[in-house]
Write a protein that holds these residues in place. Structure first.
Motif, PDB file in Angstrom:
ATOM      1  N   GLU A  84      -9.184  46.381  74.906  1.00 41.13           N
ATOM      2  CA  GLU A  84      -8.969  46.028  73.406  1.00 41.13           C
ATOM      3  C   GLU A  84     -10.187  46.865  72.880  1.00 41.13           C
ATOM      4  O   GLU A  84     -11.158  46.831  73.078  1.00 41.13           O
ATOM      5  N   GLY A  85      -9.639  47.190  71.611  1.00 40.64           N
ATOM      6  CA  GLY A  85     -10.503  48.136  70.809  1.00 40.64           C
ATOM      7  C   GLY A  85      -9.828  48.527  69.470  1.00 40.64           C
ATOM      8  O   GLY A  85      -8.910  48.224  69.044  1.00 40.64           O
ATOM      9  N   VAL A  86     -10.435  49.748  69.066  1.00 40.82           N
ATOM     10  CA  VAL A  86      -9.814  50.465  67.980  1.00 40.82           C
ATOM     11  C   VAL A  86      -9.638  51.914  68.201  1.00 40.82           C
ATOM     12  O   VAL A  86     -10.353  52.512  68.950  1.00 40.82           O
ATOM     13  N   TRP A  87      -8.319  52.439  67.895  1.00 36.44           N
ATOM     14  CA  TRP A  87      -8.100  53.783  67.946  1.00 36.44           C
ATOM     15  C   TRP A  87      -9.174  54.614  67.676  1.00 36.44           C
ATOM     16  O   TRP A  87      -9.584  54.662  66.643  1.00 36.44           O
ATOM     17  N   LEU A  88      -9.497  55.614  68.417  1.00 36.36           N
ATOM     18  CA  LEU A  88     -10.585  56.718  67.937  1.00 36.36           C
ATOM     19  C   LEU A  88     -10.039  57.127  66.539  1.00 36.36           C
ATOM     20  O   LEU A  88     -10.745  57.519  65.710  1.00 36.36           O
ATOM     21  N   LYS A  89      -8.706  57.610  66.387  1.00 39.16           N
ATOM     22  CA  LYS A  89      -8.095  58.237  65.108  1.00 39.16           C
ATOM     23  C   LYS A  89      -8.456  57.360  64.097  1.00 39.16           C
ATOM     24  O   LYS A  89      -8.735  57.741  62.866  1.00 39.16           O
ATOM     25  N   ASP A  90      -8.351  55.947  64.125  1.00 39.80           N
ATOM     26  CA  ASP A  90      -8.577  54.909  63.181  1.00 39.80           C
ATOM     27  C   ASP A  90     -10.171  54.850  62.739  1.00 39.80           C
ATOM     28  O   ASP A  90     -10.727  54.965  61.504  1.00 39.80           O
ATOM     29  N   LEU A  91     -11.024  55.135  63.855  1.00 37.81           N
ATOM     30  CA  LEU A  91     -12.369  55.110  63.429  1.00 37.81           C
ATOM     31  C   LEU A  91     -12.789  56.333  62.765  1.00 37.81           C
ATOM     32  O   LEU A  91     -13.356  56.234  61.831  1.00 37.81           O
ATOM     33  N   ILE A  92     -12.248  57.514  63.184  1.00 43.00           N
ATOM     34  CA  ILE A  92     -12.470  58.724  62.437  1.00 43.00           C
ATOM     35  C   ILE A  92     -11.921  58.656  61.318  1.00 43.00           C
ATOM     36  O   ILE A  92     -12.792  59.123  60.252  1.00 43.00           O
ATOM     37  N   ASP A  93     -10.660  58.060  60.778  1.00 45.54           N
ATOM     38  CA  ASP A  93     -10.361  58.092  59.234  1.00 45.54           C
ATOM     39  C   ASP A  93     -11.367  57.069  58.820  1.00 45.54           C
ATOM     40  O   ASP A  93     -11.614  57.373  57.529  1.00 45.54           O
ATOM     41  N   GLU A 123      -4.641  59.326  71.918  1.00 42.74           N
ATOM     42  CA  GLU A 123      -4.132  57.883  72.317  1.00 42.74           C
ATOM     43  C   GLU A 123      -5.446  57.284  73.029  1.00 42.74           C
ATOM     44  O   GLU A 123      -5.629  56.241  73.917  1.00 42.74           O
ATOM     45  N   ALA A 124      -6.577  58.116  72.260  1.00 43.63           N
ATOM     46  CA  ALA A 124      -7.922  57.373  72.824  1.00 43.63           C
ATOM     47  C   ALA A 124      -8.323  55.971  72.097  1.00 43.63           C
ATOM     48  O   ALA A 124      -8.371  56.046  71.029  1.00 43.63           O
ATOM     49  N   LEU A 125      -8.781  55.344  72.838  1.00 44.33           N
ATOM     50  CA  LEU A 125      -9.230  54.016  72.624  1.00 44.33           C
ATOM     51  C   LEU A 125     -10.806  53.685  72.735  1.00 44.33           C
ATOM     52  O   LEU A 125     -11.309  53.862  73.811  1.00 44.33           O
ATOM     53  N   VAL A 126     -11.334  53.165  71.508  1.00 46.95           N
ATOM     54  CA  VAL A 126     -12.662  52.899  71.663  1.00 46.95           C
ATOM     55  C   VAL A 126     -12.697  51.329  71.851  1.00 46.95           C
ATOM     56  O   VAL A 126     -12.553  50.747  71.090  1.00 46.95           O
ATOM     57  N   ALA A 127     -12.724  51.109  73.216  1.00 43.57           N
ATOM     58  CA  ALA A 127     -12.905  49.867  73.619  1.00 43.57           C
ATOM     59  C   ALA A 127     -14.272  48.853  73.603  1.00 43.57           C
ATOM     60  O   ALA A 127     -15.288  49.649  73.882  1.00 43.57           O
ATOM     61  N   PHE A 147      -8.258  55.660  78.083  1.00 40.34           N
ATOM     62  CA  PHE A 147      -7.017  56.462  77.461  1.00 40.34           C
ATOM     63  C   PHE A 147      -5.835  55.512  78.516  1.00 40.34           C
ATOM     64  O   PHE A 147      -6.335  55.162  79.495  1.00 40.34           O
ATOM     65  N   PRO A 148      -4.659  55.410  77.941  1.00 42.79           N
ATOM     66  CA  PRO A 148      -3.609  54.721  78.745  1.00 42.79           C
ATOM     67  C   PRO A 148      -3.358  55.638  80.299  1.00 42.79           C
ATOM     68  O   PRO A 148      -2.176  56.183  80.136  1.00 42.79           O
ATOM     69  N   TYR A 149      -4.330  55.727  80.910  1.00 46.50           N
ATOM     70  CA  TYR A 149      -3.998  56.713  82.195  1.00 46.50           C
ATOM     71  C   TYR A 149      -2.620  56.448  82.950  1.00 46.50           C
ATOM     72  O   TYR A 149      -2.235  57.643  83.366  1.00 46.50           O
ATOM     73  N   ASP A 150      -2.202  55.598  83.076  1.00 42.32           N
ATOM     74  CA  ASP A 150      -0.932  54.940  83.870  1.00 42.32           C
ATOM     75  C   ASP A 150       0.183  55.330  82.968  1.00 42.32           C
ATOM     76  O   ASP A 150       1.185  55.575  83.740  1.00 42.32           O
TER      77      ASP A 150
END
Length: 175
Positions: A84-93, A123-127, A147-150
């Protein structure tokens, strides 16, 4: 650039996730978890051509951003993990980093660079949570870019694995 910040962070967050704290969801106003949520875990720095001062973000600050998560396996852990965390794109924004390159660095000085144009589809997540608990420095926390590796073979590449930076403590916008 001096790395005094990292040393303080390691000492201050060494207890997160070691069993001495309850889950973050059970934090009360004066609990140790609440104190940990208020400590700085990520420093955001702006390009050298700006006068903007660095921003210090706590876990609570990150948790106030849109939260997301997923389940996946990793090459570094056993079995399926729930991040769980914040999407990197949301953090960058949120930080106002526009076109250019961002440099992400870890407590151990490991660094990666990502073009902001690639972040929207990454789809990078800062968990900040794994399996419902805050992550300790010992357990690749307090922040881990995952990342959602699977979900797709494109996430099971050397490049993606190299971008999966754990113990993330700083993000710099390089124009």
């Amino acid at each position: 650039m001096k790395r005094i910040f990292s040393t303080v962070l390691v000492l201050g967050l060494a207890g997160i996730g070691t069993g001495q704290f309850a889950r973050a969801e059970t934090a009360t106003e004066n609990s140790p978890v609440t104190a940990q949520l208020q400590q700085t875990v990520l420093e955001a720095q702006f390009g050298e051509d700006t006068d903007q001062a660095p921003v210090q973000l706590s876990l609570a600050d990150l948790q106030n951003l849109p939260r997301s998560g997923f389940r996946t396996t990793t090459i570094w852990t056993e079995g399926e993990q729930h991040f769980e965390g914040v999407w990197l794109k949301d953090l960058i924004d949120h930080l106002g980093f526009e076109d250019g390159i961002v440099e992400l660095s870890a407590l151990n000085e490991y660094m990666i660079e990502i073009d902001t144009a690639e972040i929207a589809d990454s789809e990078a997540l800062v968990a900040y949570m794994r399996n419902g608990e805050l992550m300790s420095v010992r357990d690749k926390g307090p922040l881990w870019l995952v990342f959602p590796y699977d979900s797709d073979p494109k996430f099971r590449t050397e490049t993606t694995y190299a971008h999966s930076i754990w113990q993330l403590d700083r993000i710099v916008h390089l124009k």
